[in-house]
Design a protein around this motif. Sequence first.
Motif, PDB file in Angstrom:
ATOM      1  N   VAL A 265       0.202 -11.803  -5.950  1.00 56.73           N
ATOM      2  CA  VAL A 265       0.344 -11.154  -7.268  1.00 56.73           C
ATOM      3  C   VAL A 265       0.828 -12.149  -8.313  1.00 56.73           C
ATOM      4  CG1 VAL A 265       1.601  -9.393  -8.573  1.00 56.73           C
ATOM      5  CG2 VAL A 265       0.772  -8.885  -6.265  1.00 56.73           C
ATOM      6  N   GLN A 294      12.341  -9.448 -15.140  1.00 59.62           N
ATOM      7  CA  GLN A 294      12.358  -8.969 -13.762  1.00 59.62           C
ATOM      8  C   GLN A 294      13.521  -9.548 -12.961  1.00 59.62           C
ATOM      9  OE1 GLN A 294       8.356  -8.260 -11.862  1.00 59.62           O
ATOM     10  NE2 GLN A 294       7.709  -9.716 -13.442  1.00 59.62           N
ATOM     11  N   TYR A 317       8.488   0.231 -11.300  1.00 56.49           N
ATOM     12  CA  TYR A 317       7.074  -0.124 -11.211  1.00 56.49           C
ATOM     13  C   TYR A 317       6.810  -1.592 -11.547  1.00 56.49           C
ATOM     14  CZ  TYR A 317       6.168   4.811 -10.620  1.00 56.49           C
ATOM     15  OH  TYR A 317       6.147   6.094 -10.117  1.00 56.49           O
ATOM     16  N   LEU A 318       7.879  -2.379 -11.665  1.00 52.37           N
ATOM     17  CA  LEU A 318       7.696  -3.820 -11.849  1.00 52.37           C
ATOM     18  C   LEU A 318       7.349  -4.457 -10.500  1.00 52.37           C
ATOM     19  CD1 LEU A 318      10.758  -4.596 -14.172  1.00 52.37           C
ATOM     20  CD2 LEU A 318       8.345  -4.433 -14.845  1.00 52.37           C
ATOM     21  N   PRO A 319       6.505  -5.485 -10.493  1.00 52.51           N
ATOM     22  CA  PRO A 319       6.099  -6.067  -9.196  1.00 52.51           C
ATOM     23  C   PRO A 319       7.252  -6.652  -8.401  1.00 52.51           C
ATOM     24  CG  PRO A 319       5.319  -7.406 -11.052  1.00 52.51           C
ATOM     25  CD  PRO A 319       5.819  -6.121 -11.627  1.00 52.51           C
ATOM     26  N   TRP A 350      -0.864  -4.264  -9.228  1.00 52.03           N
ATOM     27  CA  TRP A 350      -0.595  -5.439 -10.059  1.00 52.03           C
ATOM     28  C   TRP A 350      -1.534  -6.593  -9.701  1.00 52.03           C
ATOM     29  CZ3 TRP A 350       2.084  -6.015 -14.400  1.00 52.03           C
ATOM     30  CH2 TRP A 350       3.052  -5.069 -14.725  1.00 52.03           C
ATOM     31  N   CYS A 351      -1.820  -6.738  -8.415  1.00 56.29           N
ATOM     32  CA  CYS A 351      -2.716  -7.803  -7.962  1.00 56.29           C
ATOM     33  C   CYS A 351      -4.118  -7.598  -8.528  1.00 56.29           C
ATOM     34  CB  CYS A 351      -2.757  -7.817  -6.437  1.00 56.29           C
ATOM     35  SG  CYS A 351      -3.678  -9.203  -5.737  1.00 56.29           S
ATOM     36  N   LEU A 353      -4.921  -5.892 -11.155  1.00 57.55           N
ATOM     37  CA  LEU A 353      -4.850  -6.074 -12.602  1.00 57.55           C
ATOM     38  C   LEU A 353      -4.899  -7.553 -12.973  1.00 57.55           C
ATOM     39  CD1 LEU A 353      -4.351  -4.985 -15.488  1.00 57.55           C
ATOM     40  CD2 LEU A 353      -1.891  -5.109 -14.994  1.00 57.55           C
ATOM     41  N   ALA A 354      -4.094  -8.370 -12.282  1.00 56.83           N
ATOM     42  CA  ALA A 354      -4.015  -9.793 -12.600  1.00 56.83           C
ATOM     43  C   ALA A 354      -5.356 -10.483 -12.393  1.00 56.83           C
ATOM     44  CB  ALA A 354      -2.935 -10.461 -11.747  1.00 56.83           C
TER      45      ALA A 354
END
Length: 365
Positions: A265, A294, A317-319, A350-351, A353-354
């Motif tokens: 991620v 974070q 919900y933050l990675p 998140w992965c 999305l990135a």
Amino acid sequence: MSGQYNQWTAMWAICRATLRAIFKSPQAIFFSLFFPIVLIMVFGALTGGGGKAYDVAFDAKSDTTSNVYFAIRSISAFDIHRGSEAELMDQLKKGRITALIEVRQLPANTTGAQYDIHLKTTSASQKDLPAVQALLKSFVDEITAKTVSNKVATVSVEEIKGRPYHMIDFYLPGMLGFSLIGSAVFGVAFVFFTLRETLVLKRMFATPVRKTFIVLGESIARVAFQLTTSVILILFGTFFYHFTLAHGFVTFLELLVLSFLGVTVFMGFGFIISSVAKNQNVIPIYANLFMFPQYFLSGTFFPKGLLPESMQAIINYLPLTALNDAMRKVSFEGMHLLGVGKEITILIVWCLLAYSILIRIFRWE
């Protein structure tokens, strides 16, 4: 003949030029102004109240009709969990709650207390127990001072068998996450930007090798390095500080799986930063915009429950939060990967999305 050279004028000219350069530098503004403001906001939130600092629950046998019971429920520092007796006992043994509180009415006694606030705790919940006891004793002293009786309640503690908790069980997963996000984002961003600026990346793209495989080659090397550091950190914490691996080697492998997912991620965002950065000076700014909040909001250095409740919906919900929570549940609580499905789902989202953003950037090029 020209007049004598004015050193003061030259000095002020240099001063003005330097000052203009500083104010035009994004790095100077970011690290001198943005960082302190964020720190003030974070630590201001910690000291400003609103967060539920200590997780507790009431035993089903508690006297729920007493004023003491209702007064304890109103203590703002307590986050009161609910559930069946079996569920609460399971949470207690895993260290998710500090104590089960039972408010007992004592037999009538003209000199003794009316109630006993009985705390049932385990060795897994010892880190917050002294603070919970102090809060309850302070509460007892306060309500005793308002009554005519000598003492309204006592506070007693019963410890049942549980997994021993060490502070390393909280800090090592946080340091693993800290290491993974820092090395992945900064390492990938700077390396790929350098390859781009020196036209090495352009030459690589001109070869028959597809862009996807170029990214994969860099990624596999970075993953191998980060997993090696994860192995060293876990073994170091285990052998020297008794870090808990609930199921031994199986837990060790599960932590490596989570490390792999986390670094994948974070590398995605490192690639994005290297692709959008116009010069090397803005890479630390973009990287820290992603990482810095974070560090302080995701339970890396202190429990995220200390922060105001209004922030929890975003924080969870933050990675890095998902990675830290998953590692702690797997290592100390003994959960397996299926038990941390929510955290893994957040990391996968998140992965995706990135790397979907990264694919669009490569196509634009």
